[in-house]
Design a protein around this motif. Structure first.
Motif, PDB file in Angstrom:
ATOM      1  N   LEU A  85      12.037 -32.255 -20.260  1.00 51.12           N
ATOM      2  CA  LEU A  85      12.487 -31.038 -20.941  1.00 51.12           C
ATOM      3  C   LEU A  85      11.660 -29.792 -20.599  1.00 51.12           C
ATOM      4  O   LEU A  85      12.234 -28.757 -20.261  1.00 51.12           O
ATOM      5  CB  LEU A  85      12.517 -31.290 -22.451  1.00 51.12           C
ATOM      6  CG  LEU A  85      13.609 -30.586 -23.228  1.00 51.12           C
ATOM      7  CD1 LEU A  85      14.977 -30.864 -22.653  1.00 51.12           C
ATOM      8  CD2 LEU A  85      13.561 -31.005 -24.687  1.00 51.12           C
ATOM      9  N   PRO A  86      10.333 -29.857 -20.686  1.00 52.41           N
ATOM     10  CA  PRO A  86       9.574 -28.652 -20.323  1.00 52.41           C
ATOM     11  C   PRO A  86       9.744 -28.274 -18.856  1.00 52.41           C
ATOM     12  O   PRO A  86       9.786 -27.094 -18.524  1.00 52.41           O
ATOM     13  CB  PRO A  86       8.124 -29.052 -20.605  1.00 52.41           C
ATOM     14  CG  PRO A  86       8.181 -30.251 -21.434  1.00 52.41           C
ATOM     15  CD  PRO A  86       9.479 -30.933 -21.168  1.00 52.41           C
ATOM     16  N   GLY A 144      12.880 -26.509 -18.628  1.00 46.35           N
ATOM     17  CA  GLY A 144      12.718 -25.170 -19.166  1.00 46.35           C
ATOM     18  C   GLY A 144      12.093 -24.232 -18.146  1.00 46.35           C
ATOM     19  O   GLY A 144      12.495 -23.070 -18.021  1.00 46.35           O
ATOM     20  N   ALA A 185      14.597 -23.380 -15.545  1.00 46.07           N
ATOM     21  CA  ALA A 185      15.578 -22.436 -16.077  1.00 46.07           C
ATOM     22  C   ALA A 185      15.010 -21.026 -16.161  1.00 46.07           C
ATOM     23  O   ALA A 185      15.751 -20.061 -16.219  1.00 46.07           O
ATOM     24  CB  ALA A 185      16.051 -22.893 -17.456  1.00 46.07           C
ATOM     25  N   LEU A 186      13.673 -20.921 -16.183  1.00 38.74           N
ATOM     26  CA  LEU A 186      13.051 -19.596 -16.186  1.00 38.74           C
ATOM     27  C   LEU A 186      13.028 -19.001 -14.788  1.00 38.74           C
ATOM     28  O   LEU A 186      12.563 -17.887 -14.585  1.00 38.74           O
ATOM     29  CB  LEU A 186      11.620 -19.688 -16.701  1.00 38.74           C
ATOM     30  CG  LEU A 186      11.385 -19.527 -18.190  1.00 38.74           C
ATOM     31  CD1 LEU A 186       9.888 -19.566 -18.463  1.00 38.74           C
ATOM     32  CD2 LEU A 186      11.956 -18.222 -18.700  1.00 38.74           C
ATOM     33  N   VAL A 208       8.329 -36.155 -27.391  1.00 28.85           N
ATOM     34  CA  VAL A 208       9.068 -35.128 -26.647  1.00 28.85           C
ATOM     35  C   VAL A 208       9.550 -35.717 -25.323  1.00 28.85           C
ATOM     36  O   VAL A 208       8.767 -36.308 -24.617  1.00 28.85           O
ATOM     37  CB  VAL A 208       8.184 -33.911 -26.346  1.00 28.85           C
ATOM     38  CG1 VAL A 208       8.979 -32.860 -25.596  1.00 28.85           C
ATOM     39  CG2 VAL A 208       7.679 -33.331 -27.629  1.00 28.85           C
ATOM     40  N   ARG A 217      25.452 -25.289 -18.261  1.00 28.14           N
ATOM     41  CA  ARG A 217      24.434 -25.527 -17.246  1.00 28.14           C
ATOM     42  C   ARG A 217      24.918 -25.200 -15.847  1.00 28.14           C
ATOM     43  O   ARG A 217      24.112 -25.127 -14.914  1.00 28.14           O
ATOM     44  CB  ARG A 217      23.938 -26.976 -17.322  1.00 28.14           C
ATOM     45  CG  ARG A 217      23.192 -27.283 -18.618  1.00 28.14           C
ATOM     46  CD  ARG A 217      23.013 -28.777 -18.796  1.00 28.14           C
ATOM     47  NE  ARG A 217      22.253 -29.352 -17.706  1.00 28.14           N
ATOM     48  CZ  ARG A 217      20.936 -29.448 -17.712  1.00 28.14           C
ATOM     49  NH1 ARG A 217      20.255 -29.008 -18.737  1.00 28.14           N
ATOM     50  NH2 ARG A 217      20.300 -29.979 -16.693  1.00 28.14           N
ATOM     51  N   MET A 270      17.950 -19.295 -20.241  1.00 29.25           N
ATOM     52  CA  MET A 270      18.478 -20.451 -20.960  1.00 29.25           C
ATOM     53  C   MET A 270      17.502 -20.940 -22.018  1.00 29.25           C
ATOM     54  O   MET A 270      16.300 -20.973 -21.800  1.00 29.25           O
ATOM     55  CB  MET A 270      18.754 -21.573 -19.963  1.00 29.25           C
ATOM     56  CG  MET A 270      19.491 -22.754 -20.580  1.00 29.25           C
ATOM     57  SD  MET A 270      20.047 -23.886 -19.303  1.00 29.25           S
ATOM     58  CE  MET A 270      21.620 -24.398 -19.959  1.00 29.25           C
ATOM     59  N   PHE A 296      17.071 -24.262 -24.777  1.00 30.66           N
ATOM     60  CA  PHE A 296      17.583 -25.623 -24.886  1.00 30.66           C
ATOM     61  C   PHE A 296      17.692 -26.067 -26.339  1.00 30.66           C
ATOM     62  O   PHE A 296      17.216 -25.407 -27.246  1.00 30.66           O
ATOM     63  CB  PHE A 296      16.673 -26.574 -24.110  1.00 30.66           C
ATOM     64  CG  PHE A 296      16.666 -26.297 -22.640  1.00 30.66           C
ATOM     65  CD1 PHE A 296      17.395 -27.082 -21.771  1.00 30.66           C
ATOM     66  CD2 PHE A 296      15.946 -25.239 -22.113  1.00 30.66           C
ATOM     67  CE1 PHE A 296      17.400 -26.826 -20.416  1.00 30.66           C
ATOM     68  CE2 PHE A 296      15.944 -24.972 -20.762  1.00 30.66           C
ATOM     69  CZ  PHE A 296      16.683 -25.765 -19.913  1.00 30.66           C
ATOM     70  N   ARG A 326      16.272 -28.641 -27.824  1.00 27.69           N
ATOM     71  CA  ARG A 326      14.988 -28.901 -28.464  1.00 27.69           C
ATOM     72  C   ARG A 326      13.936 -27.999 -27.849  1.00 27.69           C
ATOM     73  O   ARG A 326      13.970 -27.726 -26.652  1.00 27.69           O
ATOM     74  CB  ARG A 326      14.611 -30.369 -28.288  1.00 27.69           C
ATOM     75  CG  ARG A 326      15.482 -31.271 -29.154  1.00 27.69           C
ATOM     76  CD  ARG A 326      15.388 -32.693 -28.698  1.00 27.69           C
ATOM     77  NE  ARG A 326      14.091 -33.267 -29.015  1.00 27.69           N
ATOM     78  CZ  ARG A 326      13.713 -34.455 -28.551  1.00 27.69           C
ATOM     79  NH1 ARG A 326      14.513 -35.124 -27.753  1.00 27.69           N
ATOM     80  NH2 ARG A 326      12.542 -34.939 -28.871  1.00 27.69           N
ATOM     81  N   PRO A 327      12.989 -27.541 -28.684  1.00 29.91           N
ATOM     82  CA  PRO A 327      11.949 -26.660 -28.145  1.00 29.91           C
ATOM     83  C   PRO A 327      11.177 -27.370 -27.027  1.00 29.91           C
ATOM     84  O   PRO A 327      10.873 -28.552 -27.139  1.00 29.91           O
ATOM     85  CB  PRO A 327      11.048 -26.381 -29.347  1.00 29.91           C
ATOM     86  CG  PRO A 327      11.433 -27.369 -30.390  1.00 29.91           C
ATOM     87  CD  PRO A 327      12.838 -27.781 -30.119  1.00 29.91           C
ATOM     88  N   ASN A 328      10.898 -26.648 -25.953  1.00 32.70           N
ATOM     89  CA  ASN A 328      10.184 -27.263 -24.833  1.00 32.70           C
ATOM     90  C   ASN A 328       9.073 -26.361 -24.337  1.00 32.70           C
ATOM     91  O   ASN A 328       9.094 -25.891 -23.211  1.00 32.70           O
ATOM     92  CB  ASN A 328      11.162 -27.587 -23.690  1.00 32.70           C
ATOM     93  CG  ASN A 328      12.002 -26.385 -23.280  1.00 32.70           C
ATOM     94  OD1 ASN A 328      11.942 -25.344 -23.925  1.00 32.70           O
ATOM     95  ND2 ASN A 328      12.737 -26.520 -22.217  1.00 32.70           N
ATOM     96  N   ALA A 347      12.208 -16.934 -22.990  1.00 27.98           N
ATOM     97  CA  ALA A 347      13.412 -16.678 -22.207  1.00 27.98           C
ATOM     98  C   ALA A 347      13.709 -15.176 -22.155  1.00 27.98           C
ATOM     99  O   ALA A 347      14.179 -14.667 -21.143  1.00 27.98           O
ATOM    100  CB  ALA A 347      14.593 -17.433 -22.802  1.00 27.98           C
TER     101      ALA A 347
END
Lengths: 400, 270
Positions: A273-274, A277, A280-281, A400, B67, B108, B110, B112-114, B180
């Motif tokens: 997930l991170p 993320g 995605a940045l 997580v 996505r 983006m 998500f 759940r926090p990541n 973001a």
């Protein structure tokens, strides 16, 4: 050992009869012998005599086992676990005690100067015997381990400097870049590399790496570096292939599998997930690795490096073969011959045993004690470092 | 459908503003991972500066659709795609498109926090750093502005160097929102951003999304129909890989044209 955790392998004997009697769902293989489903504490010594898991249905297994019914086997396991847990501790205490006992004469005579003196002089084994300082020793014996200590630290430092970046890079490549099939293969070679006996590395260092460095690589480096004080360490006489650089490289190759395999396993634990993320940045793969993946496992990499360091500090055979085994001088360049504590112990033990006073062996024991302390300090240092790195507070137990 | 709105011709440069209504335009988008497509023939437009909610049962293809808009699916094994996604008239799949530049414009958040294993401050400006958008002082200003924007500054101003993992889940999600927003995206994609949050934080996030428009176009996948009604200007209903219905939220909920939509929004399916 978690001996009280209910595990399905413990068998159905501990199960109480569900819902009174006879309401057990489905006929098990035992047919009518529902006796086995009575509470175990009512069942006496016969329990445990059957195959674990035999005759259980899913529903029976799903029931929570009452603690009471499991006490017997739990106590046995607990005892086994307790003794198993103390064995390493006892072994450590025993080895340390023996070592200290052996080293006492040397500690008394050599004094604190053992750590600061360069000269490593066993004296004349066939000459007179002195009793000066209350310790029996050959005339003229004077041991100083400074060159061994410096050699140990330097060669290990070179090994780590070379091995850690390489290992982390390799682990990143294996986990993040290579396709599944390839990464399995590379991982396999890593494990093979870890399994090669050190004497083989030593031989390779003497026969192949040493000459290669001395004839081609080292002259090139030494000849092309500018005359700057800091770099003078890489200049000068490049020797014949035995020395710090060769040892450092051989040690690095021995350390890489340890650090890389550990780091690889750590990297596999980093949640997706991170990383997603970060992607995605708009981060590139490299930035994702640098800002998310590596920081995530930073403390683990420190730990892995210390595992590798411990290996390098204690490595004996390979270093004894490629160090040049020169006692009593500090290396003046990265090509200089030197020796380490471990290499000195193995190469001098044979002759030390001919010292009738036992003082030579005692001094080697003292050196061994110093090596143990160095390793211990490295571990403690690593713990402090890990704690400092880990204050970034990774999510523990958050799944997580 | 939004087709009633007349659009400027594509590919005449990218001037933001009134000259163009639609920041994103999807044409005949079909997406799948090996085997059968997950999403079939989606045509959809996103008017600039609005909030669009994507609703539909689990497995309807909303998340896959979302996505696709910042090409996060590219690396999924077996991924294939037909159709076009145009950002300001330019295909995001064109050969020259820089993924990093695309994702800078299309942010983006998500489900759940990541947070990253960096300090709170570094989390907020991680993207700013990666894109080289500001120097040290600039990054600090951006971090403060964005943390204020998401309502975390009061709580975190004195904790900027601490780990984000000690924050509550809600605070972590707001931090991810700030992160973001810090790179200044034109479009923000959110995949069920509030499904794991407490009601107070949900309200804070919804408030924030409302405030973000019209500067930013927001596309949010949500299972919470009430949330869609509260915040979205437009709602798109997906079912079984198709876009069933799309229009102003009030109409989709109040007077749906498809029977499926009607059954979903009244809680009879899904």
């Amino acid at each position: 050992m978690a001996s009280n955790r209910p595990e399905p392998a413990a068998g159905p004997e501990g199960l109480p009869a569900p819902g009174g009697n006879g309401s057990a769902p489905g006929p098990g293989p035992e047919g009518g012998t529902r006796v086995a489903l009575q509470p175990a504490w009512a069942n006496g010594p016969s329990r445990g005599s059957r195959l674990p898991g035999a005759g259980t249905t899913l529903m029976e297994r799903a029931r929570l086992l009452p603690r009471r019914g499991r006490r017997g086997s739990g106590a046995g396991l607990k005892g086994l676990g307790a003794s198993a847990a103390t064995v390493p501790l006892l072994a450590l205490v025993f080895i340390l005690a023996t070592l200290v006992y052996e080293a006492v004469p040397a500690i008394r005579l050599n004094g604190p100067g053992f750590l600061t003196r360069l000269a490593w002089d066993p004296g004349n084994f066939y000459g007179g015997v002195s009793h000066a300082g209350g310790v029996l020793h050959p005339e003229g014996a004077s041991y100083g381990a400074l060159s061994l200590i410096v050699g140990t630290l330097l060669s290990s430092a070179i090994a780590l400097v070379l091995a850690v970046p390489l290992s982390v890079g390799a682990a990143l490549t294996i986990v993040e870049r290579l396709p599944q099939r390839l990464s399995g293969g590379v991982g396999f070679f890593l494990e093979v590399l870890a399994g090669i006996p050190s004497v083989v590395y030593g031989l390779w260092g003497v026969v192949t790496l040493g000459p290669l460095l001395a004839n081609h690589v080292s002259p090139f480096i030494a000849g092309h570096l500018p005359d700057v004080p800091v770099l003078s360490w890489f200049k000068g006489n490049v020797g014949h292939g035995e020395g710090l650089l060769t040892s450092g490289i051989v040690l690095a190759i021995m350390v890489v599998p340890i650090v890389a395999a550990t780091t690889r396993d750590l990297l596999r634990q980093v949640p997706a997930l991170p990383k997603e993320g970060a992607t995605a940045l708009g981060m590139s793969d490299w930035e994702v690795s640098r800002r998310v993946t590596l920081p995530w496992v930073a403390s683990g990499i420190v730990g892995a490096s210390v595992l590798g360091l411990a290996r390098a500090l204690g490595e004996t055979m390979a270093v004894a073969m490629v160090s040049g085994a020169v006692v009593g001088t500090l290396p003046s360049s990265i090509y200089a011959t030197f020796t380490t504590i471990a290499a000195t112990i193995v190469s001098q033990l044979d002759s030390a045993l001919t010292d009738a006073t036992g003082f030579a062996v005692s001094s080697l024991a003292e050196a061994a004690l110093v090596l143990m302390v160095i390793t211990l300090l490295a571990n403690v240092g690593a713990r402090i470092l890990v704690r400092r790195v880990a204050t970034s507070g990774l999510p523990v137990g958050r799944g997580v | 459908m939004g087709s009633a709105l007349e659009e400027a011709a594509p590919a005449d440069g990218r001037q933001p503003g009134a000259s163009r209504h639609h920041v994103l335009r999807i044409r005949g988008l079909t997406v799948g991972f090996k085997g059968d497509p997950v999403l079939t023939g989606v045509d959809l437009v996103f008017p600039r500066g609005t909030i669009t909610a994507l609703i539909g049962p689990t497995g309807s293809g909303k998340s896959t659709f979302l996505r696709t808009l910042n090409r996060m699916n590219d690396r999924v094994p077996g991924y294939y795609r037909k159709g076009e996604v145009e950002l300001d008239g330019q295909s995001i799949f064109a050969p020259g498109v820089q993924l990093m530049a695309l994702r800078r414009r299309v942010g983006m958040v998500f489900q759940r926090p990541n947070p990253f294993p960096l300090s709170i401050m570094e989390n907020v400006v991680a993207g700013v750093r990666a894109h080289g958008l500001a120097d040290r002082a600039g990054r600090r200003r951006i971090a403060e502005a964005r943390l204020r924007e998401v309502g975390l500054w009061g709580a975190l101003a004195h904790r900027l160097n601490e780990s984000p993992f000690r924050l509550s889940g809600g605070q972590q999600q707001l931090l991810c929102l700030a992160r973001a927003l810090a790179i200044g995206p034109d479009i923000l994609l959110l995949d069920e951003p509030t499904s794991s949050l407490d009601p107070v934080t949900v309200e804070a996030v919804e408030d924030l999304l409302r405030r973000l428009t019209p500067a930013i176009t927001v596309i949010v996948v949500t299972h919470n129909l009430a949330q869609a009604k509260r915040i979205a200007h437009f709602t798109a209903f997906f079912n079984q890989g198709r876009l069933v219905e799309h229009g102003p939220t009030a109409r989709v909920f109040g007077d749906p044209s498809a029977e499926e939509t009607s059954r979903y929004v009244t809680g009879r399916i899904g």
